[in-house]
Design an enzyme around this catalytic site. Structure first.
Site, mmCIF file in Angstrom:
data_model
loop_
_atom_site.group_PDB
_atom_site.id
_atom_site.type_symbol
_atom_site.label_atom_id
_atom_site.label_comp_id
_atom_site.label_asym_id
_atom_site.label_seq_id
_atom_site.Cartn_x
_atom_site.Cartn_y
_atom_site.Cartn_z
ATOM 1 N N HIS A 111 0.862 -1.189 0.000
ATOM 2 C CA HIS A 111 0.000 0.000 0.000
ATOM 3 C C HIS A 111 0.895 1.235 0.000
ATOM 4 C CE1 HIS A 111 -3.077 2.890 1.145
ATOM 5 N NE2 HIS A 111 -3.945 1.981 0.760
ATOM 6 N N ASP A 138 -8.020 -5.061 -0.267
ATOM 7 C CA ASP A 138 -8.475 -5.739 -1.496
ATOM 8 C C ASP A 138 -8.199 -7.231 -1.466
ATOM 9 O OD1 ASP A 138 -7.422 -2.777 -2.615
ATOM 10 O OD2 ASP A 138 -9.418 -3.464 -3.191
HETATM 11 C C1 SDX Z 1 -6.053 0.545 -2.804
HETATM 12 O O1 SDX Z 1 -4.424 5.118 -1.924
HETATM 13 C C2 SDX Z 1 -5.310 4.450 -1.316
HETATM 14 O O2 SDX Z 1 -5.729 4.798 -0.217
HETATM 15 C C3 SDX Z 1 -5.823 3.226 -2.069
HETATM 16 C C4 SDX Z 1 -6.820 2.388 -1.335
HETATM 17 C C5 SDX Z 1 -8.093 3.154 -1.058
HETATM 18 O O3 SDX Z 1 -8.824 2.746 -0.161
HETATM 19 O O4 SDX Z 1 -8.402 4.098 -1.849
HETATM 20 O O5 SDX Z 1 -6.289 1.928 -0.101
HETATM 21 C C6 SDX Z 1 -7.216 1.152 -2.156
HETATM 22 O O6 SDX Z 1 -5.737 0.935 -3.895
HETATM 23 C C7 SDX Z 1 -5.250 -0.517 -2.086
HETATM 24 C C8 SDX Z 1 -3.985 -0.973 -2.895
HETATM 25 C C9 SDX Z 1 -4.457 -2.031 -3.882
HETATM 26 N N1 SDX Z 1 -3.417 -2.369 -4.875
HETATM 27 C C10 SDX Z 1 -2.844 -3.580 -4.898
HETATM 28 O O7 SDX Z 1 -3.043 -4.469 -4.074
HETATM 29 C C11 SDX Z 1 -1.930 -3.803 -6.101
HETATM 30 C C12 SDX Z 1 -0.614 -4.433 -5.611
HETATM 31 N N2 SDX Z 1 0.101 -3.448 -4.835
HETATM 32 C C13 SDX Z 1 1.189 -2.715 -5.502
HETATM 33 O O8 SDX Z 1 0.838 -2.368 -6.842
HETATM 34 C C14 SDX Z 1 1.713 -1.579 -4.644
HETATM 35 O O9 SDX Z 1 1.904 -2.084 -3.391
HETATM 36 C C15 SDX Z 1 0.910 -0.304 -4.524
HETATM 37 C C16 SDX Z 1 0.569 0.282 -5.860
HETATM 38 C C17 SDX Z 1 -0.323 -0.560 -3.757
HETATM 39 C C18 SDX Z 1 1.773 0.679 -3.743
HETATM 40 O O10 SDX Z 1 2.836 0.998 -4.577
HETATM 41 P P1 SDX Z 1 3.992 1.957 -4.063
HETATM 42 O O11 SDX Z 1 3.660 2.728 -2.831
HETATM 43 O O12 SDX Z 1 4.441 2.721 -5.251
HETATM 44 O O13 SDX Z 1 5.000 0.860 -3.574
HETATM 45 P P2 SDX Z 1 6.475 0.882 -3.927
HETATM 46 O O14 SDX Z 1 6.611 0.689 -5.390
HETATM 47 O O15 SDX Z 1 7.092 2.078 -3.304
HETATM 48 O O16 SDX Z 1 6.962 -0.491 -3.197
HETATM 49 C C19 SDX Z 1 8.114 -0.521 -2.399
HETATM 50 C C20 SDX Z 1 8.784 -1.860 -2.738
HETATM 51 C C21 SDX Z 1 9.275 -1.939 -4.178
HETATM 52 O O17 SDX Z 1 10.374 -2.830 -4.175
HETATM 53 P P3 SDX Z 1 11.897 -2.198 -4.018
HETATM 54 O O18 SDX Z 1 12.029 -1.144 -5.105
HETATM 55 O O19 SDX Z 1 11.962 -1.650 -2.617
HETATM 56 O O20 SDX Z 1 12.809 -3.406 -4.240
HETATM 57 O O21 SDX Z 1 7.834 -2.933 -2.584
HETATM 58 C C22 SDX Z 1 7.697 -3.605 -3.826
HETATM 59 C C23 SDX Z 1 8.157 -2.645 -4.904
HETATM 60 O O22 SDX Z 1 8.633 -3.373 -6.024
HETATM 61 N N3 SDX Z 1 6.259 -3.916 -3.955
HETATM 62 C C24 SDX Z 1 5.782 -5.115 -4.271
HETATM 63 C C25 SDX Z 1 4.378 -4.981 -4.198
HETATM 64 N N4 SDX Z 1 4.059 -3.730 -3.862
HETATM 65 C C26 SDX Z 1 5.238 -3.062 -3.720
HETATM 66 N N5 SDX Z 1 6.394 -6.295 -4.604
HETATM 67 C C27 SDX Z 1 5.580 -7.347 -4.882
HETATM 68 N N6 SDX Z 1 4.207 -7.291 -4.809
HETATM 69 C C28 SDX Z 1 3.598 -6.133 -4.481
HETATM 70 N N7 SDX Z 1 2.252 -6.072 -4.424
#
Ligand code: SDX
Length: 432
Positions: free
Chosen positions: A307, A367
């Site tokens: 998140h 989710d």
């Molecule tokens: C909602 O904003 C809100 O409030 C949204 C929401 C609402 O109520 O409106 O809460 C609803 O959208 C919930 C989120 C639902 N999305 C997902 O479940 C999709 C999967 N999640 C990812 O796409 C991701 O976690 C996000 C988009 C939710 C957050 O992305 P960020 O903040 O840009 O995360 P990041 O890229 O900074 O991640 C940090 C690290 C990275 O790795 P490194 O560069 O440190 O090596 O974590 C990794 C990312 O690659 N990472 C994941 C991951 N999410 C982040 N690796 C594997 N699987 C994942 N899901």
């Protein structure tokens, strides 16, 4: 207003200016940078708005590190335990819990607006049966923006109240119509004696037992409540920016629905089940997918994990997790969903123990579990984000009203860092 300020100095010219610091009741204070360009010639730069406060709001507070979510100061856990979707909608809109008369009047206003104009059905029927329900819902809102265009009066409180009630009541009914449309069932009509969650279940699953209707309506009401608002997320920010041009609220909500649809936002609940189905049908095991998610070179993400704000457990996930586990306990071996949910529990275990996820604080989010509960209730996957949208309509209209009532209300217009060409003269095509 305090006299707190920060002083910044331009290393090139040694000019320095004071920028006021505005007090946040909770969470970080904010630096007011509105004078930065005029007094120091710079803009701030924050792609993705990771560190930018776009507005002042009193509606929802999130502490991502502590895993806190408060609607108008009330912890989500207490509201999920004691309140209802309609009472929480009143709270989000009015900054207070209603007394019995206020709640009855508000509920009656919503009930009266449940009778959505049947011409919307003609619009829904235009679509192919396999159209994505979020596309159909966006079109329904655009249809309503055309239908109610003539009486737009954004600055008029009564107009805003009536549009707010209309939207909160209409979206769940249209959601049930869309579900029945894609399932080739009768559209059905709402019962004004029932809540929005009860109507959604009754209209969508008319033939299930009364006991199942009761269980599913209760779970749905909590899912609506938990998804009602989440401060300045992508879709709420879209509704604010769209609404700031004083466009129709129905059109602004249509823009919010389009934004929520994306798989990294509200579309994640559908993406979770699609991912579980893929794992179930593949010859690879859960560990293979976990390793894919950890591979930087691989774009695969574990849907339902991580998140932008929560670097602790999403408090909504904990609440829905309980409901999901209650449903899972009821599943016998013959249930077709059992293999899917067993995979989900394995992923959950990995994410809570594997250092890649633990070190990045990638906990299961709302989710991850809502997809499991909706699947258990029998909602088709393509409808999951529509359910998210119908709930988030409450937050969207609460922010829309708060923005218009803000003394600083004006059209939003972000700036940019331009790195394109300098002035270039036109070259005739024959000389190119
Ligand atoms: C909602 O904003 C809100 O409030 C949204 C929401 C609402 O109520 O409106 O809460 C609803 O959208 C919930 C989120 C639902 N999305 C997902 O479940 C999709 C999967 N999640 C990812 O796409 C991701 O976690 C996000 C988009 C939710 C957050 O992305 P960020 O903040 O840009 O995360 P990041 O890229 O900074 O991640 C940090 C690290 C990275 O790795 P490194 O560069 O440190 O090596 O974590 C990794 C990312 O690659 N990472 C994941 C991951 N999410 C982040 N690796 C594997 N699987 C994942 N899901």
């Amino acid at each position: 207003m305090t006299n707190k300020k920060i002083t910044i100095k331009d290393g090139q010219t040694n000019n320095e200016i004071d920028l006021p610091v505005l007090d946040s009741i909770l969470g970080p204070d904010v630096v007011d940078i509105r004078s930065l360009e005029k007094n120091l010639g710079y803009l701030s730069h924050d792609p993705g708005f990771m560190a930018t406060s776009s507005c002042e709001s009193k509606i929802t507070f999130i502490d991502g590190n502590e895993g806190k979510l408060w609607y108008r100061g009330y912890p989500i856990e207490e509201l999920a335990e004691n309140s209802s979707f309609v009472e929480t909608a009143y709270l989000l809109l009015n900054d207070k819990l209603p007394n019995i008369n206020e709640l009855n009047n508000f509920s009656n206003d919503i009930s009266k607006s449940m009778n959505v104009d049947s011409s919307v059905l003609n619009m829904i029927k235009v679509f192919d049966k396999n159209s994505h329900p979020m596309a159909i819902m966006t079109a329904c809102l655009t249809y309503l923006s055309a239908k109610y265009h003539s009486d737009i009066d954004i600055q008029n409180k009564d107009y805003r109240y009536n549009s707010t009630i209309n939207l909160i009541a209409a979206v769940p009914i249209m959601a049930a119509w869309i579900l029945n449309f894609i399932h080739d069932n009768d559209f059905g009509q709402p019962n004004q004696e029932l809540s929005l969650a009860e109507n959604f279940i009754n209209m969508s699953f008319p033939n299930i037992s009364e006991e199942q209707k009761k269980l599913s309506s209760k779970a749905m009401d909590i899912i609506f409540l938990l998804h009602a608002d989440h401060e300045q997320n992508a879709s709420t920010s879209t509704v604010r920016l769209s609404g700031s041009s004083e466009t129709s609220p129905y059109a602004a909500i249509a823009a919010g629905i389009s934004t929520l649809w994306g798989p990294t936002h509200g579309g994640a609940n559908e993406a979770v089940i699609n991912m579980l189905e893929e794992i179930k049908n593949s010859d690879k095991d859960v560990e293979y997918y976990i390793n894919m998610a950890k591979d930087k070179e691989n774009p695969f993400r574990l849907m339902g994990f991580g998140h932008r704000i929560y670097k602790n457990y999403d408090p909504r996930a904990k609440i829905i997790q309980k409901i999901a586990h209650e449903y899972l306990k009821k599943l016998d071996e013959s249930n077709p969903n059992k293999p899917l949910f067993d995979i989900a529990m394995k992923l959950e275990k990995y994410a809570l123990e594997d250092d890649y996820f633990v070190s990045r604080k990638l906990y299961p989010n709302v989710d991850f579990y809502s997809g499991i509960v909706l699947k258990a209730i029998g909602v088709p996957q393509s409808m999951y984000t529509v359910i998210f949208a119908l709930a988030r309509t409450v937050g969207w209209v609460a922010h829309w009203n708060e923005m218009i009532e803000d003394k600083n209300f004006r059209i939003g217009r972000p700036r940019q860092l331009y790195t394109g060409k300098s002035k270039t003269s036109y070259i005739k095509i024959e000389d190119r």
